[in-house]
Write a protein that holds these residues in place. Sequence first.
Motif, PDB file in Angstrom:
ATOM      1  N   TRP A 186       0.786  -1.304  -0.095  1.00  0.00           N
ATOM      2  CA  TRP A 186       0.108  -0.067  -0.246  1.00  0.00           C
ATOM      3  C   TRP A 186       0.852   1.124   0.361  1.00  0.00           C
ATOM      4  N   THR A 187       1.199   1.934  -1.096  1.00  0.00           N
ATOM      5  CA  THR A 187       2.063   2.827  -1.125  1.00  0.00           C
ATOM      6  C   THR A 187       1.735   3.924  -2.538  1.00  0.00           C
ATOM      7  N   GLN A 188       1.707   4.328  -2.912  1.00  0.00           N
ATOM      8  CA  GLN A 188       2.278   5.723  -4.222  1.00  0.00           C
ATOM      9  C   GLN A 188       2.725   6.612  -3.886  1.00  0.00           C
ATOM     10  N   ALA A 189       3.636   6.771  -5.364  1.00  0.00           N
ATOM     11  CA  ALA A 189       4.932   7.297  -5.139  1.00  0.00           C
ATOM     12  C   ALA A 189       4.564   8.993  -5.256  1.00  0.00           C
ATOM     13  N   GLY A 190       5.957  10.431  -5.269  1.00  0.00           N
ATOM     14  CA  GLY A 190       5.933  11.245  -4.770  1.00  0.00           C
ATOM     15  C   GLY A 190       5.526  11.402  -3.372  1.00  0.00           C
ATOM     16  N   ASP A 191       4.905  12.612  -2.630  1.00  0.00           N
ATOM     17  CA  ASP A 191       4.752  12.684  -1.764  1.00  0.00           C
ATOM     18  C   ASP A 191       3.232  11.639  -0.532  1.00  0.00           C
ATOM     19  N   PHE A 192       3.724  10.892  -1.149  1.00  0.00           N
ATOM     20  CA  PHE A 192       2.108   9.891  -0.521  1.00  0.00           C
ATOM     21  C   PHE A 192       2.439   9.656   1.385  1.00  0.00           C
TER      22      PHE A 192
ATOM     23  N   LEU B  12       4.936  10.877   2.706  1.00  0.00           N
ATOM     24  CA  LEU B  12       4.777  11.943   3.951  1.00  0.00           C
ATOM     25  C   LEU B  12       3.165  12.252   4.800  1.00  0.00           C
ATOM     26  N   ARG B  13       1.896  11.817   3.942  1.00  0.00           N
ATOM     27  CA  ARG B  13       0.947  12.328   4.003  1.00  0.00           C
ATOM     28  C   ARG B  13      -0.076  10.957   4.544  1.00  0.00           C
ATOM     29  N   HIS B  14       0.681  10.336   4.567  1.00  0.00           N
ATOM     30  CA  HIS B  14      -0.193   8.300   4.971  1.00  0.00           C
ATOM     31  C   HIS B  14       1.100   7.375   6.320  1.00  0.00           C
ATOM     32  N   PRO B  15       1.481   8.168   6.639  1.00  0.00           N
ATOM     33  CA  PRO B  15       3.231   7.455   7.414  1.00  0.00           C
ATOM     34  C   PRO B  15       1.666   6.538   8.433  1.00  0.00           C
ATOM     35  N   GLY B  16       0.989   6.789   9.374  1.00  0.00           N
ATOM     36  CA  GLY B  16       0.531   5.539  10.287  1.00  0.00           C
ATOM     37  C   GLY B  16      -0.204   5.245   9.588  1.00  0.00           C
ATOM     38  N   GLU B  17      -1.298   5.178   8.418  1.00  0.00           N
ATOM     39  CA  GLU B  17      -1.938   4.098   7.282  1.00  0.00           C
ATOM     40  C   GLU B  17      -0.936   2.806   7.031  1.00  0.00           C
ATOM     41  N   GLN B  18       0.114   3.347   6.120  1.00  0.00           N
ATOM     42  CA  GLN B  18       0.767   3.078   6.297  1.00  0.00           C
ATOM     43  C   GLN B  18       1.760   1.739   7.006  1.00  0.00           C
ATOM     44  N   TRP B  19       1.606   2.425   7.722  1.00  0.00           N
ATOM     45  CA  TRP B  19       2.323   1.593   8.960  1.00  0.00           C
ATOM     46  C   TRP B  19       1.641   0.090   9.003  1.00  0.00           C
ATOM     47  N   VAL B  20       0.179   0.716   9.526  1.00  0.00           N
ATOM     48  CA  VAL B  20      -0.780  -0.543   9.901  1.00  0.00           C
ATOM     49  C   VAL B  20      -0.618  -1.398   8.432  1.00  0.00           C
ATOM     50  N   ILE B  21      -0.777  -0.676   7.200  1.00  0.00           N
ATOM     51  CA  ILE B  21      -2.127  -1.366   6.557  1.00  0.00           C
ATOM     52  C   ILE B  21      -0.618  -2.510   6.237  1.00  0.00           C
ATOM     53  N   ASN B  22       0.631  -2.235   5.593  1.00  0.00           N
ATOM     54  CA  ASN B  22       1.052  -2.766   5.109  1.00  0.00           C
ATOM     55  C   ASN B  22       1.643  -3.771   5.842  1.00  0.00           C
ATOM     56  N   GLN B  23       2.181  -3.473   7.257  1.00  0.00           N
ATOM     57  CA  GLN B  23       1.850  -4.507   8.349  1.00  0.00           C
ATOM     58  C   GLN B  23       1.052  -6.033   8.033  1.00  0.00           C
ATOM     59  N   GLN B  24      -0.577  -5.009   8.143  1.00  0.00           N
ATOM     60  CA  GLN B  24      -0.984  -6.016   8.206  1.00  0.00           C
ATOM     61  C   GLN B  24      -1.167  -7.115   7.046  1.00  0.00           C
TER      62      GLN B  24
ATOM     63  N   GLU C 175      19.692   4.485   9.611  1.00  0.00           N
ATOM     64  CA  GLU C 175      17.344   4.275   9.978  1.00  0.00           C
ATOM     65  C   GLU C 175      17.180   5.422   8.043  1.00  0.00           C
ATOM     66  N   PRO C 176      16.155   5.004   7.924  1.00  0.00           N
ATOM     67  CA  PRO C 176      16.266   5.274   6.360  1.00  0.00           C
ATOM     68  C   PRO C 176      15.901   6.861   6.822  1.00  0.00           C
ATOM     69  N   ILE C 177      15.847   7.650   5.148  1.00  0.00           N
ATOM     70  CA  ILE C 177      15.680   9.166   5.026  1.00  0.00           C
ATOM     71  C   ILE C 177      14.114   9.320   5.774  1.00  0.00           C
ATOM     72  N   GLU C 178      13.686  10.158   6.412  1.00  0.00           N
ATOM     73  CA  GLU C 178      12.807  10.675   7.301  1.00  0.00           C
ATOM     74  C   GLU C 178      11.304  10.368   6.180  1.00  0.00           C
ATOM     75  N   SER C 179      11.533  10.881   5.555  1.00  0.00           N
ATOM     76  CA  SER C 179      10.030  11.202   4.221  1.00  0.00           C
ATOM     77  C   SER C 179       9.600   9.971   4.162  1.00  0.00           C
ATOM     78  N   LEU C 180      10.521   8.927   3.953  1.00  0.00           N
ATOM     79  CA  LEU C 180       9.621   7.599   3.876  1.00  0.00           C
ATOM     80  C   LEU C 180      10.378   6.353   4.197  1.00  0.00           C
ATOM     81  N   TYR C 181       9.788   6.911   5.799  1.00  0.00           N
ATOM     82  CA  TYR C 181      10.944   6.099   7.205  1.00  0.00           C
ATOM     83  C   TYR C 181       9.683   4.466   7.432  1.00  0.00           C
ATOM     84  N   THR C 182       8.373   5.231   7.464  1.00  0.00           N
ATOM     85  CA  THR C 182       7.510   4.116   7.770  1.00  0.00           C
ATOM     86  C   THR C 182       7.491   3.180   6.431  1.00  0.00           C
TER      87      THR C 182
END
Length: 306
Positions: A61-67, A69-81, A123-130
């Motif tokens: 669950w991801t997209q390019a660009g600044d996605f 940055l705008r969805h870090p919490g959702e990215q963590w939960v959805i991709n971990q699931q 540590e990965p770059i902050e903007s893509l950390y999650t």
Amino acid sequence: MTRILVTGGTGFLGTHLCERLRERGDAPVALGSRDCDLTRQGSLDALPAQRWDVIYHLAAWTQAGDFCLRHPGEQWVINQQINTQVLEWWQRAQPQAKLVFMGTSCAYAPEMPLVEANYMVGEPIESLYTYAMTKRMLLQGARALAAQYGLRYLCLVPSTLYGPGYHVDGRQMHFIFDLIRKILRGKDLGEPVVLWGDGHQRREVVFIDDFVDATLALAPRVDNELVNLGAGREHSIREFVDAICRVVGYDAAQVQYDTSRYVGARSKFLDTAKVQGLLPGFPGTGLDEGLRRTIAWFREQRIHLR
């Protein structure tokens, strides 16, 4: 015939992978999010009973660009699931299968050489950390299950993939497609071409057919390892612009750069010594040829006019 399941099978990479598998005589089962909601526990158990030989796990669950940055919490939960469901089902229901899955170049710490031994270091770059950390956790999950249960996996880390057949459903595009789209619109519609950043950030790209061929070549040969699949060479955004403009017939001097906008990592250049040892000559498609074929697809499908 090899029995093959592909999660993310309707995406850009999954579509090309399944097409190549069919060409060689296999009949892969391609899962998209409409076929199987991988965030739901037990969703894979609802599939018809089958013993798979290879599971290609491409779903994310991801997209390019600044996605990111705008969805870090959702990215963590959805991709971990998603990843946990696939890993648990693999170990419990499909232990005979080889699991081949995708890592990400943004998992590397930007100050470290991007060599496989450093994938989990720093540590990965902050903007893509999650997103980066969910991919690290996917690798660690596969490692842990392989160690405890004797399973087999392969993690492939791509640089940016490009070629015909990219998504055109309104999601943000990876930089190379966005460059092509904007420059074609500049050429055909007279729109100003404004790009994010100063143009000196550097990227590498791999043509989709080369990546698929390498994936199919490595899958039966390499067990329980991580392999970078990069081009072995990076270019600045300005160099990509020049190459695209040559094909399109647009004056690169007209391109404008907006230095106030998000640019991501300044450089992402994978060390490819390992894959060169495994597959000498990878990748086979040069940048100019890959761009020519991708731009021809844009024009045929009128992607830039949508």
